[in-house]
Design an enzyme around this catalytic site. Structure first.
Site, PDB file in Angstrom:
ATOM      1  N   GLU A  99       0.935  -1.005   0.128  1.00  0.00           N
ATOM      2  CA  GLU A  99      -0.110   0.100  -0.325  1.00  0.00           C
ATOM      3  C   GLU A  99       0.686   0.891   0.250  1.00  0.00           C
ATOM      4  OE1 GLU A  99      -3.203  -0.253  -0.568  1.00  0.00           O
ATOM      5  OE2 GLU A  99      -3.415  -2.474  -0.165  1.00  0.00           O
TER       6      GLU A  99
ATOM      7  N   CYS B  73      -7.415  -2.114   8.180  1.00  0.00           N
ATOM      8  CA  CYS B  73      -6.512  -2.074   7.401  1.00  0.00           C
ATOM      9  C   CYS B  73      -5.473  -0.185   6.827  1.00  0.00           C
ATOM     10  CB  CYS B  73      -5.896  -2.544   5.992  1.00  0.00           C
ATOM     11  SG  CYS B  73      -6.782  -4.538   6.784  1.00  0.00           S
TER      12      CYS B  73
ATOM     13  N   HIS C 274      -0.803  -5.461   2.309  1.00  0.00           N
ATOM     14  CA  HIS C 274      -1.930  -6.465   2.465  1.00  0.00           C
ATOM     15  C   HIS C 274      -1.525  -8.166   2.121  1.00  0.00           C
ATOM     16  CE1 HIS C 274      -5.498  -3.491   2.736  1.00  0.00           C
ATOM     17  NE2 HIS C 274      -6.013  -4.666   3.090  1.00  0.00           N
TER      18      HIS C 274
HETATM   19  N1  PCA Z   1      -8.069  -6.168   6.572  1.00  0.00           N
HETATM   20  C1  PCA Z   1      -8.472  -5.798   7.311  1.00  0.00           C
HETATM   21  C2  PCA Z   1      -9.313  -5.848   7.941  1.00  0.00           C
HETATM   22  C3  PCA Z   1      -7.799  -6.506   8.739  1.00  0.00           C
HETATM   23  C4  PCA Z   1      -7.768  -7.191   7.203  1.00  0.00           C
HETATM   24  O1  PCA Z   1      -7.119  -8.255   7.528  1.00  0.00           O
HETATM   25  C5  PCA Z   1      -9.109  -4.237   6.049  1.00  0.00           C
HETATM   26  O2  PCA Z   1      -8.531  -4.637   4.638  1.00  0.00           O
HETATM   27  O3  PCA Z   1      -9.426  -3.500   6.385  1.00  0.00           O
END
Ligand code: PCA
Length: 216
Positions: A82, A145, A169
């Site tokens: 990200e 996240c 991610h």
């Molecule tokens: N993914 C979510 C919140 C917790 C996670 O592991 C997200 O992409 O916001």
């Protein structure tokens, strides 16, 4: 070489799932030394109410040189690095406290967006050169996240020493997708081809990807 640690965070399960690969990766890396850097792992709650305080507390307590936060992006087929956290909380599903935020700021007086301070391009290149599918991403969503990324970046600005912060991610693990396939078949409410969230990556490869991120 700094002796300040690298903090890796992983989220607890959410959205009715039994596991979260980000939490598994965090546990595998906790206590390791990677590229001469000691790694501390911490689990994070999927709770808007706990942010931003938890980010500021962890940075204050551990004084990390780097924070790499991890989360699951269901359906993603590759490692997703990200680049930006935005000052918006807008949830598609409730968090683990049952809160469904709609069009709220993450921080009332915060900037509209904060850029990751990790070397994102170098991390992407290093992962690709080891044969790990990875790409830069311009949105971490508007769920926990994104709140996590934004909150660590903001907390870092108030810390006495520089702290590089960013978010990665990760896909589902194959075992999770196998469970999903069974559930979709058993529920018999949509055709299999209507679902687009069946991509996965094995845990060892995700762990290696995060080791590479720590090493940059
Ligand atoms: N993914 C979510 C919140 C917790 C996670 O592991 C997200 O992409 O916001």
């Amino acid at each position: 070489m700094t002796n300040r640690p690298v903090l890796i965070t992983g989220f607890e399960p959410y959205g009715g799932r039994g596991t979260n690969p980000s939490h598994e990766v965090m546990k595998r890396l906790h206590g390791r030394t990677i590229h001469g850097r000691s790694v501390i792992g911490r689990g994070l709650p999927v709770s808007f109410a706990r942010f931003p305080e938890i980010a500021a507390e962890l940075i204050g307590e551990l004084n990390p040189s780097t924070v790499i936060s991890l989360g699951l992006w269901p359906g993603e087929s590759m490692i997703r690095i990200e680049r930006i956290g935005v000052n918006i909380a807008d949830f598609g599903i409730p968090d683990n406290d049952g809160l469904l935020a709609v069009d709220e700021p993450v921080h009332r007086d915060g900037a509209a967006a904060l850029m990751s301070t990790l070397p994102t391009r170098a991390i992407e290149r290093a992962m690709l050169s080891e044969g790990i599918p990875a790409s830069l991403s311009a949105t971490a969503g508007t769920y926990l996240c994104n709140i996590c990324l934004y909150s660590f970046l903001q907390a870092a600005q108030h810390h006495s020493e520089p702290v590089a912060c960013g978010f990665i991610h990760v896909p589902y693990m194959p075992e999770q997708v196998a469970e999903l396939l069974v559930a979709v078949r058993d529920q018999a409410s949509v055709e299999m081809h209507q679902r687009c969230d069946f991509a996965s990556m094995d845990l060892d490869r995700i762990v290696r990807a995060v080791e590479i991120a720590v090493s940059q």
